[in-house]
Structures are given as structure tokens and as C-alpha cells.
Design a protein around this motif. Structure first.
Motif, mmCIF file in Angstrom:
data_model
loop_
_atom_site.group_PDB
_atom_site.id
_atom_site.type_symbol
_atom_site.label_atom_id
_atom_site.label_comp_id
_atom_site.label_asym_id
_atom_site.label_seq_id
_atom_site.Cartn_x
_atom_site.Cartn_y
_atom_site.Cartn_z
ATOM 1 N N SER A 193 0.893 -1.219 -0.118
ATOM 2 C CA SER A 193 -0.063 0.097 -0.049
ATOM 3 C C SER A 193 0.612 1.434 0.017
ATOM 4 N N LYS B 67 2.230 1.740 -3.587
ATOM 5 C CA LYS B 67 1.399 2.500 -4.345
ATOM 6 C C LYS B 67 1.063 3.905 -4.000
ATOM 7 N N ALA B 68 1.153 4.290 -2.976
ATOM 8 C CA ALA B 68 1.177 5.721 -2.555
ATOM 9 C C ALA B 68 2.249 6.235 -2.982
#
Length: 140
Positions: free
Chosen positions: A3, A6-7
Motif C-alpha cells: 500500500s 502504491k502511494a
């Protein structure tokens, strides 16, 4: 870690210069996701990266090396991959990328390398003119 990666790929922490992710057990999958984000242009201003104590093996190290070989992490000058499970293949992949100019002046955590007099004769560390091995106190 996936996550976060992805950020990062979407521009988060674009001005980040120091990233300390030590002791988070992110493993190969997490480092592979981080390497993919960096290869896509994330963390271009990063100078210091600590990934120590994360159960990283040859796969994660090789993914990071491949990203570096393709221009990602070009501004990184301090890299800590110590206290992981990186073997010959991972060290060879990373040192080959460095020897080919993937990273300029680079300080590598001494815990990444075996203590003298053990050597990896198949690894071209000797040709990495900009690479230095210094104590971890350098992180300051």
C-alpha cells in the motif's frame, strides 16, 4: 508495504530524502513493490534508504538492484540492507548494478558484507570506485 509503495507511485513523499523502514519484516514482496514504485519514478530525491532487519532475501535485493540499474535510486548515497537474508545472488545482482554505474557515491552498511577475510571473488566490488564501506554511525 504494498500500500505504501502504491502511494509512493502516486507521488506521495515526492520530496522525501531519508526513508527508514528498518525492522518492519517487509520481506521480498515488500521490497519488490518498493522497487517497482521507484522504477516508476517514485522517491527521486531519496538520499538515504534503510531497509535493515526486514527478512529481505535474494529476490528482494535483486528487484532493488534491477530498479537501481535502470536509473531508480540514482540519488541514494546511503543504503542499509544489513540484518537480512541476502545471499550470493542478491549481493552479486546489487554489486553488478553498482559496478555498471547505477549509483554514484554509495555508502553500504557494513553488515551487508561478510567480515574480512571472507570474500566474494565473483562480485565486482573492487570495480565500484564510488562505493565505500563505513560504520552505521554515518546515518546522522
Amino acid at each position: 508495504m504494498v500500500s505504501l509503495s502504491k502511494a509512493l507511485g502516486n507521488g506521495a513523499l515526492a520530496s522525501c530524502q531519508k526513508l527508514f523502514l528498518g525492522s518492519n519484516e517487509i520481506g521480498d514482496a515488500g521490497v519488490e513493490a518498493l522497487a517497482k514504485a521507484c522504477a516508476g519514478g517514485a522517491l527521486q530525491k531519496l538520499k538515504k534508504l534503510s531497509l535493515d532487519g526486514n527478512s529481505i532475501g535474494d529476490g528482494g535485493c535483486t528487484a532493488l538492484a534491477d530498479a537501481a540499474a535502470n536509473g531508480a535510486l540514482a540519488s541514494v548515497t546511503v543504503l542499509d540492507l544489513g540484518v537480512n537474508q541476502i545471499g550470493d545472488d542478491g549481493i552479486k545482482a546489487f554489486s553488478t548494478a553498482i559496478a555498471r554505474g547505477a549509483m554514484g557515491l554509495l555508502t553500504v552498511s557494513p553488515s551487508l558484507l561478510p567480515p574480512p577475510p571472507v570474500a566474494y571473488p565473483h562480485v565486482p566490488f573492487a570495480s565500484c570506485t564510488g562505493t565505500a564501506i563505513v560504520p552505521e554511525q554515518y546515518w546522522g
